[in-house]
Write a protein that holds these residues in place. Structure first.
Motif, PDB file in Angstrom:
ATOM      1  N   ARG A 199      -0.005   1.559  27.541  1.00  0.00           N
ATOM      2  CA  ARG A 199       1.002   2.528  26.383  1.00  0.00           C
ATOM      3  C   ARG A 199       0.012   2.959  24.891  1.00  0.00           C
ATOM      4  O   ARG A 199      -0.640   1.673  24.504  1.00  0.00           O
ATOM      5  N   LYS A 200      -0.348   4.196  24.720  1.00  0.00           N
ATOM      6  CA  LYS A 200      -1.002   4.732  23.726  1.00  0.00           C
ATOM      7  C   LYS A 200      -0.622   4.166  22.327  1.00  0.00           C
ATOM      8  O   LYS A 200       1.367   5.326  22.614  1.00  0.00           O
ATOM      9  N   ALA A 201      -1.065   3.922  21.611  1.00  0.00           N
ATOM     10  CA  ALA A 201       0.298   3.034  20.068  1.00  0.00           C
ATOM     11  C   ALA A 201       0.578   4.878  19.055  1.00  0.00           C
ATOM     12  O   ALA A 201      -0.529   5.666  19.614  1.00  0.00           O
ATOM     13  N   LEU A 202       0.680   5.050  18.350  1.00  0.00           N
ATOM     14  CA  LEU A 202       1.990   6.855  18.502  1.00  0.00           C
ATOM     15  C   LEU A 202       1.235   6.328  16.915  1.00  0.00           C
ATOM     16  O   LEU A 202       0.277   5.645  16.424  1.00  0.00           O
ATOM     17  N   PRO A 203       0.482   7.928  16.469  1.00  0.00           N
ATOM     18  CA  PRO A 203      -0.378   8.019  15.463  1.00  0.00           C
ATOM     19  C   PRO A 203       0.161   7.521  13.829  1.00  0.00           C
ATOM     20  O   PRO A 203       1.577   7.591  13.625  1.00  0.00           O
ATOM     21  N   GLY A 204      -0.170   6.840  13.603  1.00  0.00           N
ATOM     22  CA  GLY A 204       0.098   6.383  12.542  1.00  0.00           C
ATOM     23  C   GLY A 204       1.048   4.795  12.448  1.00  0.00           C
ATOM     24  O   GLY A 204       1.755   5.150  11.561  1.00  0.00           O
ATOM     25  N   GLY A 205       1.468   4.185  13.515  1.00  0.00           N
ATOM     26  CA  GLY A 205       2.031   3.392  13.294  1.00  0.00           C
ATOM     27  C   GLY A 205       1.386   1.770  13.182  1.00  0.00           C
ATOM     28  O   GLY A 205       2.678   1.553  12.527  1.00  0.00           O
ATOM     29  N   GLN A 206       0.473   1.707  12.751  1.00  0.00           N
ATOM     30  CA  GLN A 206       0.295   0.515  11.802  1.00  0.00           C
ATOM     31  C   GLN A 206       0.363   0.585  10.759  1.00  0.00           C
ATOM     32  O   GLN A 206       0.531   0.356  10.004  1.00  0.00           O
ATOM     33  N   LEU A 207       0.167   1.563  10.076  1.00  0.00           N
ATOM     34  CA  LEU A 207       0.712   2.247   8.939  1.00  0.00           C
ATOM     35  C   LEU A 207       2.300   1.608   8.308  1.00  0.00           C
ATOM     36  O   LEU A 207       2.227   1.485   7.138  1.00  0.00           O
ATOM     37  N   TRP A 208       2.806   2.324   9.328  1.00  0.00           N
ATOM     38  CA  TRP A 208       4.717   1.930   9.367  1.00  0.00           C
ATOM     39  C   TRP A 208       4.884   0.437   9.194  1.00  0.00           C
ATOM     40  O   TRP A 208       5.225   0.277   8.196  1.00  0.00           O
ATOM     41  N   LEU A 209       4.010  -0.514   9.425  1.00  0.00           N
ATOM     42  CA  LEU A 209       3.930  -1.440   9.131  1.00  0.00           C
ATOM     43  C   LEU A 209       4.000  -2.307   8.100  1.00  0.00           C
ATOM     44  O   LEU A 209       5.229  -3.456   7.109  1.00  0.00           O
ATOM     45  N   LEU A 210       2.919  -1.321   7.887  1.00  0.00           N
ATOM     46  CA  LEU A 210       2.377  -1.240   6.316  1.00  0.00           C
ATOM     47  C   LEU A 210       2.998  -0.702   4.918  1.00  0.00           C
ATOM     48  O   LEU A 210       2.408  -1.559   3.734  1.00  0.00           O
ATOM     49  N   LEU A 211       3.956  -0.728   5.370  1.00  0.00           N
ATOM     50  CA  LEU A 211       4.876   0.320   4.132  1.00  0.00           C
ATOM     51  C   LEU A 211       5.625  -0.485   3.172  1.00  0.00           C
ATOM     52  O   LEU A 211       5.467  -0.231   2.440  1.00  0.00           O
ATOM     53  N   PRO A 212       5.784  -1.456   4.106  1.00  0.00           N
ATOM     54  CA  PRO A 212       7.094  -2.834   3.067  1.00  0.00           C
ATOM     55  C   PRO A 212       5.755  -3.400   1.593  1.00  0.00           C
ATOM     56  O   PRO A 212       6.195  -2.916   0.325  1.00  0.00           O
ATOM     57  N   ALA A 213       5.078  -3.472   2.661  1.00  0.00           N
ATOM     58  CA  ALA A 213       3.722  -4.533   2.286  1.00  0.00           C
ATOM     59  C   ALA A 213       3.474  -3.890   1.048  1.00  0.00           C
ATOM     60  O   ALA A 213       3.117  -3.213  -0.688  1.00  0.00           O
ATOM     61  N   LEU A 214       3.019  -2.284   1.067  1.00  0.00           N
ATOM     62  CA  LEU A 214       2.398  -1.538   0.168  1.00  0.00           C
ATOM     63  C   LEU A 214       3.715  -0.560  -0.942  1.00  0.00           C
ATOM     64  O   LEU A 214       3.168  -0.343  -1.939  1.00  0.00           O
ATOM     65  N   ALA A 215       4.803  -0.529  -0.610  1.00  0.00           N
ATOM     66  CA  ALA A 215       5.880  -0.443  -1.191  1.00  0.00           C
ATOM     67  C   ALA A 215       6.164  -1.254  -3.020  1.00  0.00           C
ATOM     68  O   ALA A 215       6.218  -1.007  -3.732  1.00  0.00           O
ATOM     69  N   PHE A 216       5.972  -2.730  -1.663  1.00  0.00           N
ATOM     70  CA  PHE A 216       5.611  -3.910  -3.019  1.00  0.00           C
ATOM     71  C   PHE A 216       4.573  -3.618  -3.970  1.00  0.00           C
ATOM     72  O   PHE A 216       5.178  -4.061  -5.607  1.00  0.00           O
ATOM     73  N   LEU A 217       4.076  -3.419  -3.166  1.00  0.00           N
ATOM     74  CA  LEU A 217       2.309  -3.512  -4.543  1.00  0.00           C
ATOM     75  C   LEU A 217       2.339  -2.366  -5.449  1.00  0.00           C
ATOM     76  O   LEU A 217       2.306  -2.329  -6.529  1.00  0.00           O
ATOM     77  N   ALA A 218       3.135  -1.369  -5.019  1.00  0.00           N
ATOM     78  CA  ALA A 218       3.552   0.403  -5.537  1.00  0.00           C
ATOM     79  C   ALA A 218       4.012   0.064  -6.768  1.00  0.00           C
ATOM     80  O   ALA A 218       4.038   0.170  -7.859  1.00  0.00           O
ATOM     81  N   ILE A 219       5.378  -0.762  -6.306  1.00  0.00           N
ATOM     82  CA  ILE A 219       6.562  -1.179  -7.684  1.00  0.00           C
ATOM     83  C   ILE A 219       6.033  -2.591  -8.391  1.00  0.00           C
ATOM     84  O   ILE A 219       5.997  -2.372  -9.777  1.00  0.00           O
ATOM     85  N   PHE A 220       5.970  -3.397  -8.403  1.00  0.00           N
ATOM     86  CA  PHE A 220       5.449  -4.502  -8.693  1.00  0.00           C
ATOM     87  C   PHE A 220       4.121  -4.876  -9.011  1.00  0.00           C
ATOM     88  O   PHE A 220       4.080  -5.863  -9.853  1.00  0.00           O
ATOM     89  N   PHE A 221       3.376  -3.870  -8.651  1.00  0.00           N
ATOM     90  CA  PHE A 221       1.846  -4.324  -9.417  1.00  0.00           C
ATOM     91  C   PHE A 221       1.427  -2.686 -10.386  1.00  0.00           C
ATOM     92  O   PHE A 221       0.783  -2.762 -10.770  1.00  0.00           O
TER      93      PHE A 221
END
Length: 301
Positions: free
Chosen positions: A24-46
Motif C-alpha cells: 500500500r502506497k502512502a498517501l501524499p502528505g500522510g506524514q505531514l498530517w501526523l506532524l500537524l499537532p506538534a507543528l500547531a503547538f510550536l506555532a502557538i506557544f513558540f
C-alpha cells in the motif's frame, strides 16, 4: 533464483511475488498530517510569542514603527556595559563548567555500571529541585556565618566574602550549568570506541599521548555542543545573578525584568530580548560553521 537437486536453476520470482501481500502506497502528505499537532503547538506557544516580541521591539508608545528602542539601548554606555558583562559572565561560566565537567563526564563514561549509576544520580539530582531552592541553599553555605566561613575561621584564615560578588555569582552559575555540560559530554563520550586508545597504546603511545591525540579530538563535538548549550543558557540567567551577584554583576535579564515589572516598558524590554536572541543565533551560527549542527544531533547515548 534457487538450485534444485539436479543442480539446475529454478526461477521462483513470479511465485514469490504472487504470495506477497500487495504494498500500500502512502498517501501524499500522510506524514505531514501526523506532524500537524506538534507543528500547531510550536506555532502557538513558540513562534507566535517570539514573533510578537520581535514586533513589539519596533513599536513606539503610540503603536507606530520605530527603531528608537534599539537606538536607546546602544546610545547609553550603561546598557553596552551590561551587554558586555553578560557575554563575559556567560563565557566564564562556560569555561569553568567545561574545566569541571570534562573530567566528571570522562569518569562517568568510562566507569563500571555501579559507579556510573551513582554518578548519574548525582548529576541528575539537581534537576529534581527548583533552581530557586538550590540558589538559596548556596546562599546559606556562602554567607558570612555559613559553613565555609565557619571552617575558615576555625583554621584562622579569617572571613572571606563569597556572596554578593563575582565569586558567589560564578559558584552559583557553574553549579547550575554543570549538569548540562556533563550530560552533553557524556552523550558523545559514550559513542567513542575505547579500542582506538588501546590500539594507540599498543603501538607505543603513552597514556596521556593517546588521550590527547585520540580521545580528546573525538570528544570535541561534545565540548563544542556543551559549551554552546551552557553559554546560551547562562546568557539568559536571571535568578542566580539577582540573588548571588553584586550590584555590578547584573545581566541583561535583570534589565528586562526591571523594564517589565517596574517601568512597564514592554517595547524596550522586547528590544533587549531580541538583542539577546541575536547573540544566541550568532552562537548557533558559529557552532554550525566550526563544528556543524549534524555533529550535535548525531551524538550517541
Amino acid at each position: 533464483m534457487a538450485l534444485d537437486v539436479d543442480g539446475q536453476a529454478t526461477v521462483r520470482v513470479s511465485e514469490a511475488a504472487a504470495e506477497r501481500p500487495p504494498v500500500r502506497k502512502a498517501l501524499p502528505g500522510g506524514q505531514l498530517w501526523l506532524l500537524l499537532p506538534a507543528l500547531a503547538f510550536l506555532a502557538i506557544f513558540f513562534a507566535y510569542p517570539l514573533f510578537d516580541v520581535v514586533l513589539r521591539s519596533f513599536r513606539d508608545g503610540q503603536g507606530g514603527f520605530t527603531v528608537q528602542n534599539y537606538e536607546a539601548f546602544f546610545s547609553r554606555a550603561i546598557y553596552i556595559r551590561v551587554l558586555l558583562l553578560t557575554i563575559e559572565i556567560a563565557f566564564l561560566t562556560t569555561v569553568f563548567s567545561l574545566i569541571v565537567g570534562y573530567p566528571l563526564a570522562y569518569v562517568l563514561a568510562n566507569s563500571g555500571p555501579t559507579v556510573r549509576s551513582f554518578m548519574m544520580l548525582c548529576v541528575m539530582l539537581p534537576f529534581m529541585t527548583s533552581i530557586l531552592v538550590r540558589t538559596y541553599g548556596w546562599m546559606v553555605i556562602l554567607r558570612p556565618n555559613g559553613v565555609i566561613n565557619t571552617v575558615f575561621a576555625g583554621l584562622g584564615l579569617g572571613e572571606i566574602q563569597l556572596i554578593y560578588n563575582r565569586s558567589g555569582l560564578m559558584i552559583g552559575m557553574v553549579y547550575t550549568m554543570l549538569p548540562y555540560m556533563v550530560l552533553t559530554l557524556y552523550s558523545v563520550m559514550r559513542g567513542i570506541d575505547g579500542r582506538f586508545v588501546a590500539v594507540a597504546q599498543s603501538l607505543g603511545a603513552g597514556r596521556w599521548s593517546a588521550f590527547w591525540r585520540i580521545y580528546f579530538p573525538l570528544s570535541m563535538p561534545g565540548v563544542a555542543g556543551g559549551s554552546l548549550l551552557v553559554f546560551i543558557l547562562a546568557a539568559g540567567f536571571y535568578i542566580t545573578p539577582r540573588l548571588m551577584g553584586g550590584d555590578r554583576d547584573q545581566m541583561l535579564a535583570s534589565i528586562i525584568a526591571y523594564q517589565v515589572d517596574v517601568l512597564l516598558n514592554f517595547n524596550f524590554a522586547s528590544a533587549i530580548a531580541v538583542i539577546l536572541l541575536v547573540i544566541t543565533l550568532a552562537c548557533f551560527g558559529l557552532y554550525a560553521r566550526v563544528v556543524g549542527l549534524k555533529q550535535l544531533l548525531s551524538s550517541k547515548v
